[in-house]
Design a protein around this motif. Structure first.
Motif, PDB file in Angstrom:
ATOM      1  N   TYR A 294       0.840  -1.193   0.000  1.00 37.65           N
ATOM      2  CA  TYR A 294       0.000   0.000   0.000  1.00 37.65           C
ATOM      3  C   TYR A 294       0.876   1.243   0.000  1.00 37.65           C
ATOM      4  O   TYR A 294       1.739   1.419   0.866  1.00 37.65           O
ATOM      5  CB  TYR A 294      -0.935   0.018   1.204  1.00 37.65           C
ATOM      6  CG  TYR A 294      -1.982   1.096   1.107  1.00 37.65           C
ATOM      7  CD1 TYR A 294      -3.073   0.951   0.247  1.00 37.65           C
ATOM      8  CD2 TYR A 294      -1.859   2.271   1.829  1.00 37.65           C
ATOM      9  CE1 TYR A 294      -4.020   1.954   0.134  1.00 37.65           C
ATOM     10  CE2 TYR A 294      -2.808   3.275   1.732  1.00 37.65           C
ATOM     11  CZ  TYR A 294      -3.884   3.107   0.874  1.00 37.65           C
ATOM     12  OH  TYR A 294      -4.828   4.097   0.750  1.00 37.65           O
ATOM     13  N   ASP A 295       0.661   2.084  -0.997  1.00 36.62           N
ATOM     14  CA  ASP A 295       1.428   3.315  -1.146  1.00 36.62           C
ATOM     15  C   ASP A 295       0.711   4.433  -0.385  1.00 36.62           C
ATOM     16  O   ASP A 295      -0.307   4.964  -0.838  1.00 36.62           O
ATOM     17  CB  ASP A 295       1.552   3.672  -2.632  1.00 36.62           C
ATOM     18  CG  ASP A 295       2.506   4.824  -2.879  1.00 36.62           C
ATOM     19  OD1 ASP A 295       2.968   5.428  -1.900  1.00 36.62           O
ATOM     20  OD2 ASP A 295       2.784   5.131  -4.056  1.00 36.62           O
ATOM     21  N   GLU A 296       1.226   4.748   0.793  1.00 39.32           N
ATOM     22  CA  GLU A 296       0.593   5.783   1.618  1.00 39.32           C
ATOM     23  C   GLU A 296       0.658   7.154   0.959  1.00 39.32           C
ATOM     24  O   GLU A 296      -0.252   7.972   1.106  1.00 39.32           O
ATOM     25  CB  GLU A 296       1.286   5.835   2.990  1.00 39.32           C
ATOM     26  CG  GLU A 296       1.148   4.570   3.813  1.00 39.32           C
ATOM     27  CD  GLU A 296      -0.249   4.407   4.398  1.00 39.32           C
ATOM     28  OE1 GLU A 296      -1.033   5.376   4.297  1.00 39.32           O
ATOM     29  OE2 GLU A 296      -0.543   3.326   4.936  1.00 39.32           O
ATOM     30  N   LYS A 297       1.730   7.397   0.212  1.00 36.66           N
ATOM     31  CA  LYS A 297       1.910   8.712  -0.402  1.00 36.66           C
ATOM     32  C   LYS A 297       0.845   8.985  -1.460  1.00 36.66           C
ATOM     33  O   LYS A 297       0.265  10.066  -1.501  1.00 36.66           O
ATOM     34  CB  LYS A 297       3.309   8.795  -1.013  1.00 36.66           C
ATOM     35  CG  LYS A 297       3.633  10.140  -1.633  1.00 36.66           C
ATOM     36  CD  LYS A 297       5.054  10.165  -2.171  1.00 36.66           C
ATOM     37  CE  LYS A 297       5.383  11.519  -2.782  1.00 36.66           C
ATOM     38  NZ  LYS A 297       6.772  11.558  -3.327  1.00 36.66           N
ATOM     39  N   ASN A 298       0.603   7.993  -2.337  1.00 38.89           N
ATOM     40  CA  ASN A 298      -0.379   8.167  -3.410  1.00 38.89           C
ATOM     41  C   ASN A 298      -1.749   7.600  -3.066  1.00 38.89           C
ATOM     42  O   ASN A 298      -2.678   7.683  -3.871  1.00 38.89           O
ATOM     43  CB  ASN A 298       0.128   7.497  -4.688  1.00 38.89           C
ATOM     44  CG  ASN A 298       1.404   8.131  -5.204  1.00 38.89           C
ATOM     45  OD1 ASN A 298       1.536   9.345  -5.215  1.00 38.89           O
ATOM     46  ND2 ASN A 298       2.352   7.301  -5.626  1.00 38.89           N
ATOM     47  N   ASP A 299      -1.870   7.008  -1.875  1.00 37.58           N
ATOM     48  CA  ASP A 299      -3.138   6.443  -1.410  1.00 37.58           C
ATOM     49  C   ASP A 299      -3.670   5.403  -2.400  1.00 37.58           C
ATOM     50  O   ASP A 299      -4.838   5.425  -2.792  1.00 37.58           O
ATOM     51  CB  ASP A 299      -4.179   7.561  -1.207  1.00 37.58           C
ATOM     52  CG  ASP A 299      -5.379   7.070  -0.409  1.00 37.58           C
ATOM     53  OD1 ASP A 299      -5.234   6.073   0.318  1.00 37.58           O
ATOM     54  OD2 ASP A 299      -6.460   7.677  -0.534  1.00 37.58           O
ATOM     55  N   LYS A 300      -2.775   4.488  -2.787  1.00 36.69           N
ATOM     56  CA  LYS A 300      -3.149   3.430  -3.727  1.00 36.69           C
ATOM     57  C   LYS A 300      -2.439   2.132  -3.358  1.00 36.69           C
ATOM     58  O   LYS A 300      -1.376   2.151  -2.733  1.00 36.69           O
ATOM     59  CB  LYS A 300      -2.760   3.803  -5.174  1.00 36.69           C
ATOM     60  CG  LYS A 300      -3.594   4.888  -5.799  1.00 36.69           C
ATOM     61  CD  LYS A 300      -3.164   5.105  -7.247  1.00 36.69           C
ATOM     62  CE  LYS A 300      -4.010   6.182  -7.914  1.00 36.69           C
ATOM     63  NZ  LYS A 300      -3.629   6.390  -9.340  1.00 36.69           N
ATOM     64  N   CYS A 302      -0.217  -0.806  -4.548  1.00 40.63           N
ATOM     65  CA  CYS A 302       0.826  -0.928  -5.573  1.00 40.63           C
ATOM     66  C   CYS A 302       1.212  -2.395  -5.723  1.00 40.63           C
ATOM     67  O   CYS A 302       1.477  -3.087  -4.723  1.00 40.63           O
ATOM     68  CB  CYS A 302       2.052  -0.100  -5.179  1.00 40.63           C
ATOM     69  SG  CYS A 302       3.421  -0.208  -6.358  1.00 40.63           S
TER      70      CYS A 302
END
Length: 374
Positions: A294-300, A302
Motif C-alpha cells: 500500500y502506497d501511503e503517499k499516493n493512497d493506492k 501498488c
C-alpha cells in the motif's frame, strides 16, 4: 543450457510439428483466409507488396500495348494526333499511369482519351480489381494486427510453479498477472498435466492428458484479474499429483500446461493465454512472495512486478500428498496427548503453588496469634 523439450513453449506457442499429411497445401488453400492470418509477418508483408505490384505491372503492360497498337509512339509530339493515353511516351509512363489509376491519385499529367477503344474498359477493370485487392490484402493485414491472440503478451505467468502446504493441505501454485488497466472479464483458468500413461491392456500413451482444476482464492476457476493472483490446485485423492514426491520432480517426465481464457473488455473478443512448466520448474517447499504493497503517499495499492517471480521457503513435508494425508492422524493424536500432558502439568503446578501458599498463610497466622497472646 539444455533446451526445454515441451509441447508448449514458455511464451505459449506450440512446439509441435506435423508431417505425413497428404495434400496439405491444397487443404490450406481451401481455408485461404485463416491461412493468410496464420502466416508469419515477413510472408504477409511480401504478399501485400507483391499483390499490389503485380496488379500495377500487369495493367501497365495493358496500357503500353494499347498505346503501341494505336500508334501513339509513332506520333509523339504531333499536336494533330489524339493518343489513347495523353503524354504516355514510354513504358515507365504506362507504369506510373497504372499506379495513379489504381490508387486514384490522378496527378493529371497522364490521362486517357475516352474515344480510344479499350481505354475505358481497361481503366474500369483496374479500378475494380484495385478495390478488391485493397479489401482483401489490407483487410487481412488489419485483422492480423487486431487479432485478440496478441492480448496474451500482456498476461504474464510466473517463471516457476510452487508446491507447498496451505490450509493443512498440499497444493500446487502458479502466479498470473495482467499488465493492463483494462482487464479481462469472465476469465477462467484450468490446467492439463501431460505424462506417460499405460492402460490396463498395456497400451502406452506417451502424451496422455490429465485434467487439473485450479482455483483463484475463493472464486473457484473464475479469475478476477485486477491484480496478480496465485492460482492453486488442491492435491486431493482425485488429483493425478496425489502420489507425487520431491524425487519425482527430478526423474519424472511430465509437463504442466496452464490455460487462461477470458473476454477482452474493450473489444468483446475471446483470448487465450497459456504457458507450460516442466517437472524441474516446480519448486517444492516454496511459495510466492507478496507483491501487494500500500502506497501511503499516493493512497493506492501498488503491485510490484519486480517481485512477481520471487519465492520464499515454506514449511512443507518432503513426502507425497497421500503420505501427508495418512500421517497426520497419528501425529495429531500425539499432539493432542502432548497438549493434555502440558495442561495437566500446568494444573499440577498451579495446585502446588496454591498448597504452598495456603501452608505459608496458615504458618503466618499461627505466628501472628502467638505474638498477640504474648
Amino acid at each position: 543450457m539444455k533446451q526445454r523439450r515441451t509441447l508448449i513453449r514458455k511464451e505459449g506457442q506450440s512446439n509441435i510439428a506435423f508431417r505425413g499429411i497428404q495434400k496439405k497445401k491444397t487443404k490450406y488453400l481451401k481455408d485461404l483466409y485463416i491461412t493468410l492470418l496464420d502466416l508469419k509477418w515477413r510472408w504477409a508483408t511480401l504478399i501485400l507488396f507483391l499483390g499490389f505490384f503485380l496488379s500495377y505491372f500487369i495493367f501497365s503492360i495493358v496500357y503500353y500495348l494499347l498505346s503501341y497498337i494505336h500508334g501513339d509512339f509513332d506520333h509523339i509530339g504531333d499536336p494533330k494526333f489524339e493518343p489513347c493515353i495523353k503524354n504516355l511516351e514510354s513504358y515507365w509512363d504506362a507504369l506510373l499511369f497504372s499506379i495513379e489509376t489504381q490508387s486514384t491519385i490522378g496527378y493529371g499529367t497522364i490521362y486517357p482519351h475516352a474515344e480510344c477503344g479499350g481505354t475505358v474498359p481497361a481503366v474500369f477493370v483496374q479500378i475494380s480489381v484495385g478495390f478488391l485487392l485493397e479489401t482483401i490484402l489490407l483487410g487481412f493485414i488489419f485483422v492480423k494486427i487486431a487479432r485478440p491472440k496478441h492480448r496474451r503478451h500482456t498476461l504474464v505467468f510466473s517463471r516457476n510453479a510452487c508446491l507447498c502446504k496451505e490450509d493443512n493441505q498440499m497444493s500446487l501454485q502458479v502466479r498470473v498477472g495482467d499488465m493492463r488497466n483494462t482487464h479481462l472479464i469472465e476469465t477462467h483458468v484450468y490446467g492439463v498435466l501431460v505424462k506417460r500413461y499405460v492402460s490396463q491392456e498395456k497400451h502406452v500413451y506417451p502424451l496422455f492428458q490429465h485434467e487439473l482444476e485450479f482455483e483463484a482464492h475463493g472464486m473457484g476457476d473464475r479469475v478476477f484479474l485486477i491484480w496478480p493472483m496465485v492460482l492453486r490446485h488442491k492435491i486431493t485423492p482425485d488429483s493425478v499429483l496425489y502420489t507425487l514426491t520431491p524425487e519425482d520432480l527430478l526423474y519424472d517426465k511430465f509437463e504442466l500446461i496452464i490455460f487462461l481464457e477470458g473476454t477482452i473488455e474493450s473489444t468483446g473478443e475471446m483470448v487465450q493465454a497459456r504457458t507450460s512448466y516442466t517437472s524441474k520448474e516446480i519448486l517444492w517447499g516454496h511459495r510466492f512472495a507478496r507483491v501487494e504493497e500500500y502506497d501511503e503517499k499516493n493512497d493506492k495499492w501498488c503491485m510490484d512486478f519486480v517481485k512477481f517471480n520471487n519465492v520464499v521457503p515454506s514449511k512443507t513435508p518432503r513426502c507425497s500428498a497421500k503420505q501427508f494425508d495418512e500421517s497426520p492422524k497419528t501425529d495429531e493424536g500425539a499432539e493432542k496427548e502432548r497438549e493434555k500432558a502440558s495442561l495437566l502439568q500446568g494444573a499440577s503446578k498451579v495446585l502446588t503453588v496454591s498448597e504452598d501458599t495456603l501452608l505459608d498463610y496458615s504458618t503466618a497466622s499461627e505466628t501472628e496469634a502467638e505474638r498477640d497472646s504474648e
